[in-house]
Design an enzyme around this catalytic site. Structure first.
Site, PDB file in Angstrom:
ATOM      1  N   ASP A 112      40.872  29.657  47.366  1.00 57.91           N
ATOM      2  CA  ASP A 112      41.607  29.142  46.213  1.00 57.91           C
ATOM      3  C   ASP A 112      41.511  27.623  46.132  1.00 57.91           C
ATOM      4  O   ASP A 112      41.453  27.054  45.044  1.00 57.91           O
ATOM      5  CB  ASP A 112      43.082  29.553  46.295  1.00 57.91           C
ATOM      6  CG  ASP A 112      43.239  31.047  46.479  1.00 57.91           C
ATOM      7  OD1 ASP A 112      42.824  31.787  45.572  1.00 57.91           O
ATOM      8  OD2 ASP A 112      43.740  31.471  47.530  1.00 57.91           O
ATOM      9  N   GLU A 143      43.233  33.693  51.449  1.00 55.87           N
ATOM     10  CA  GLU A 143      43.187  34.064  50.034  1.00 55.87           C
ATOM     11  C   GLU A 143      44.589  34.247  49.465  1.00 55.87           C
ATOM     12  O   GLU A 143      45.408  34.991  50.004  1.00 55.87           O
ATOM     13  CB  GLU A 143      42.402  35.374  49.871  1.00 55.87           C
ATOM     14  CG  GLU A 143      42.172  35.795  48.436  1.00 55.87           C
ATOM     15  CD  GLU A 143      41.216  34.881  47.695  1.00 55.87           C
ATOM     16  OE1 GLU A 143      41.385  34.734  46.473  1.00 55.87           O
ATOM     17  OE2 GLU A 143      40.305  34.328  48.338  1.00 55.87           O
ATOM     18  N   ASP A 144      44.873  33.548  48.372  1.00 53.33           N
ATOM     19  CA  ASP A 144      46.103  33.727  47.591  1.00 53.33           C
ATOM     20  C   ASP A 144      47.378  33.552  48.409  1.00 53.33           C
ATOM     21  O   ASP A 144      48.337  34.319  48.279  1.00 53.33           O
ATOM     22  CB  ASP A 144      46.090  35.085  46.880  1.00 53.33           C
ATOM     23  CG  ASP A 144      45.204  35.047  45.632  1.00 53.33           C
ATOM     24  OD1 ASP A 144      44.694  33.962  45.313  1.00 53.33           O
ATOM     25  OD2 ASP A 144      45.026  36.087  44.982  1.00 53.33           O
ATOM     26  N   TYR A 173      36.922  43.238  40.111  1.00 57.25           N
ATOM     27  CA  TYR A 173      37.683  42.031  40.462  1.00 57.25           C
ATOM     28  C   TYR A 173      38.409  41.527  39.216  1.00 57.25           C
ATOM     29  O   TYR A 173      38.896  42.309  38.423  1.00 57.25           O
ATOM     30  CB  TYR A 173      36.763  40.988  41.111  1.00 57.25           C
ATOM     31  CG  TYR A 173      37.558  40.009  41.929  1.00 57.25           C
ATOM     32  CD1 TYR A 173      38.339  40.451  43.001  1.00 57.25           C
ATOM     33  CD2 TYR A 173      37.577  38.655  41.615  1.00 57.25           C
ATOM     34  CE1 TYR A 173      39.118  39.574  43.734  1.00 57.25           C
ATOM     35  CE2 TYR A 173      38.352  37.773  42.344  1.00 57.25           C
ATOM     36  CZ  TYR A 173      39.120  38.235  43.402  1.00 57.25           C
ATOM     37  OH  TYR A 173      39.893  37.359  44.116  1.00 57.25           O
ATOM     38  N   ASN A 218      43.652  32.459  35.974  1.00 52.66           N
ATOM     39  CA  ASN A 218      43.440  33.908  35.997  1.00 52.66           C
ATOM     40  C   ASN A 218      44.782  34.622  36.036  1.00 52.66           C
ATOM     41  O   ASN A 218      45.759  34.073  36.536  1.00 52.66           O
ATOM     42  CB  ASN A 218      42.636  34.298  37.243  1.00 52.66           C
ATOM     43  CG  ASN A 218      41.156  34.047  37.082  1.00 52.66           C
ATOM     44  OD1 ASN A 218      40.583  34.347  36.055  1.00 52.66           O
ATOM     45  ND2 ASN A 218      40.541  33.485  38.109  1.00 52.66           N
ATOM     46  N   LYS A 258      37.460  40.809  46.986  1.00 52.51           N
ATOM     47  CA  LYS A 258      36.637  39.674  47.406  1.00 52.51           C
ATOM     48  C   LYS A 258      35.510  40.111  48.331  1.00 52.51           C
ATOM     49  O   LYS A 258      34.359  39.663  48.202  1.00 52.51           O
ATOM     50  CB  LYS A 258      37.516  38.629  48.109  1.00 52.51           C
ATOM     51  CG  LYS A 258      38.141  37.605  47.163  1.00 52.51           C
ATOM     52  CD  LYS A 258      37.123  36.553  46.757  1.00 52.51           C
ATOM     53  CE  LYS A 258      37.560  35.764  45.531  1.00 52.51           C
ATOM     54  NZ  LYS A 258      38.656  34.836  45.767  1.00 52.51           N
ATOM     55  N   ARG A 268      50.947  34.743  46.349  1.00 56.78           N
ATOM     56  CA  ARG A 268      50.528  34.105  45.093  1.00 56.78           C
ATOM     57  C   ARG A 268      49.256  34.789  44.613  1.00 56.78           C
ATOM     58  O   ARG A 268      48.159  34.252  44.731  1.00 56.78           O
ATOM     59  CB  ARG A 268      50.294  32.601  45.307  1.00 56.78           C
ATOM     60  CG  ARG A 268      50.127  31.833  43.994  1.00 56.78           C
ATOM     61  CD  ARG A 268      49.249  30.603  44.172  1.00 56.78           C
ATOM     62  NE  ARG A 268      47.879  30.951  44.543  1.00 56.78           N
ATOM     63  CZ  ARG A 268      46.933  31.290  43.682  1.00 56.78           C
ATOM     64  NH1 ARG A 268      47.193  31.366  42.392  1.00 56.78           N
ATOM     65  NH2 ARG A 268      45.705  31.565  44.109  1.00 56.78           N
TER      66      ARG A 268
END
Length: 564
Positions: free
Chosen positions: A270, A246-247, A104, A417, A175, A157
């Site tokens: 997030d 996610e993202d 990850y 990150n 994940k 993103r």
């Protein structure tokens, strides 16, 4: 650590020969017994020697160590995952602290950028906009039937790297690997999904090897209808699913969460997962110093959905400790690229507006219209500084020293990150505060040596939170993920902090203890779900039994042959 799965009932398998060897969830490789090799037409397809999973894992680890860089190691581990999932998770469990940054963050960021170039084998579902009328059929094509957890992204993103198109699939895959490795959720229950709605990344559109839909991103009503078509299809296929967003980009993340959080069991990692692990870390940091979070002032650099999600959880905790809503919000300062967010700034998003500072409250600050982070340090005098900007180096020496001038023991969390995007390195933060800062980061950093003392840097990693939440939801049969369930996860994590227990070391538990941490978080989440009427009430011992029954371990089961 591992129990003998030979004591469990055998699994009845309809596959044989090469088809069995090519099924990652069932393949044992050289560990198939003589009886199984005979019964499943495997004789001659494998080397003669029969190995244990531990022997296989030792060989795999030696091969892993032979690679010279983390990207090659990532590709190697993903290849094992795509050929023998049980071995993959045994290897990951044996070396979790070492391999987590490879499987990850930060390595997964590079893997997303290079997704089409390093592509080896299909995993998960690719739901593309041109196929919007066939989503139900595509869900039926999934190789896993009893899916309980979906992680979905649209790739817009990805970490701090922006639009990666279908390359964002690396994030759901990673994940879900952590749901299993850290939270014990069977890989048979996990499905990664990418919604391919095009990309605005011109480099990808020009790349002859890009594997996604070569089209600018759809948006507006088209986008909303496509996502809704996917959600409704998922509800028809797996009505009891836990779905993790996610993202997604800021303009979609919060609206999607608000639209669907009362329609199915879902959350946005997030926004809510990051908020939960950060809040748990802050509660632990405050407890370790004998203070309450409600006594602190907090500054954020980055006022997107992640930063505002953390801030709202902090406000909720301050209110739980006795402050009014107005009192709690007065202690939170949100700074974006234009400066401190006040109620006079136009074009704010709804979630930002709730956290804006009234200009009357800062009327005595000797500043101009655009109030910088440095000016917030000087006049707001925060005790806590959190970075979620995605921009490296913005916690400058002047900013940090100004903060330290007004706060003897500053709490500083540069959470962006991957590592290349961090607002400041732990070594600099500790040096600039003469060893007084309590630091946690979003990406892994080695311990810092300063003036003869060793500082262990906690990684404020969502893997401490979301696997336990997922395990708790599954164990309890929860129908929703509520704010109270997330708050209980934060408080449970804080209770696991070595510093809170009076021990030396990191703010957060060691990854070696992640299974115990995830079980405890799962129990607290399950109990809260029951108290809120989101799961059937059961006694504590039944919750414990359900958590253990749902905690998958990377051990081979005995196989018996059956027909389809």
């Amino acid at each position: 650590m591992f129990e003998d799965n030979n004591q469990k009932r055998p699994l009845y398998i309809p596959y044989a020969g090469p088809a069995l060897l090519e099924t990652p969830l069932l393949n044992k490789g050289s560990a198939f017994t003589s009886e199984e090799r005979s019964n499943f037409n495997l004789e001659g397809l494998l080397p003669q020697n029969i190995e244990t999973i531990e022997e296989q894992a030792e060989r795999a680890y030696r091969q892993f160590m032979a690679f010279g860089n983390d990207m090659d190691k990532h590709i190697y581990l993903r290849n094992i995952q795509d050929t023998n999932e049980t071995l993959f998770y045994r290897l990951l469990t044996n070396h979790l602290t070492e391999m987590l940054p490879v499987i990850y963050t930060p390595t997964v960021g590079k893997a997303c950028e290079e997704f089409s170039n390093i592509y080896r084998r299909a995993r998960g579902l690719f739901i593309s906009y041109p196929d919007k009328d066939r989503i139900d059929d595509m869900l039926q094509n999934a190789t896993k039937q009893n899916v309980k957890v979906i992680v979905v992204t649209d790739g817009e993103r990805i970490l701090g790297l922006g639009d990666q198109g279908i390359g964002g699939m690396g994030i759901p895959i990673g994940k879900l690997s952590l749901y299993t490795a850290c939270g014990g959720i069977s890989p048979a229950y996990c499905l990664p999904v990418v919604l391919d709605v095009g990309t605005n990344n011109q480099q990808l559109l020009n790349d002859p090897f890009y594997m996604g839909w070569r089209n600018p991103r759809i948006s507006g009503e088209e986008y909303a209808e496509f996502v809704d078509a996917f959600i409704q299809a998922v509800k028809r296929r797996w009505p009891d699913i836990l779905l993790q967003f996610e993202d997604f980009a800021q303009n979609n993340a919060m609206p999607l969460l608000n639209r669907y959080k009362n329609e199915l069991c879902c959350f946005n990692d997030d926004i809510q997962g990051t908020a939960a692990v950060t809040l748990g870390s802050l509660i632990a940091a405050c407890k370790a110093s004998g203070a309450k979070l409600s006594e602190k002032r907090v500054a954020f650099l980055g006022a997107g959905s992640a930063g505002c999600g953390i801030a709202e959880q902090i406000v909720a905790q301050m209110k739980a400790e006795g402050l009014t809503d107005a009192q709690a919000r007065s202690r939170v300062f949100m700074v974006d690229r234009f400066g401190l967010i006040t109620d006079k700034i136009p074009n704010q998003l709804d979630f930002q507006r709730r956290l804006s500072q009234p200009v009357e409250r800062i009327a005595d600050w000797p500043v101009g219209d655009n109030i910088s982070l440095l000016e917030v340090m000087e006049h707001g005098r925060p005790d806590i500084l959190i970075g979620v900007s995605g921009q490296p180096g913005l916690f400058t020496e002047e900013v940090v020293k100004t903060m330290h001038k007004h706060c003897a023991r500053p709490i500083i969390f540069p959470l962006s990150n991957p590592t290349s995007r961090v607002e400041a390195t732990p070594a600099d933060l500790i040096r600039w505060t003469d060893g007084q800062a309590l630091v946690a980061t979003g990406s892994p950093f080695a311990p810092v040596e300063y003036k003869g003392k060793r500082y262990v840097i906690a990684q404020c990693n969502n893997s401490f939170i979301f696997p336990g939440i997922g395990l708790g939801v599954i164990a309890a049969g929860a129908t929703r993920v509520t704010d109270a369930m997330l708050m209980s996860a934060s408080r449970a994590l804080a209770e696991c902090s070595p510093l809170v227990k009076g021990e030396e070391g990191s703010l957060l538990p060691d990854l070696a203890d992640i299974h115990q941490v995830s079980r405890y978080i799962a129990k607290m989440v399950a109990k809260t779900a029951m108290l809120q009427g989101k799961a059937v009430q059961t006694p504590d011992e039944v919750i414990d039994q359900s958590i253990e029954a749902n905690f998958w371990r990377p051990e081979y089961r005995r196989y018996r042959r059956t027909s389809f």
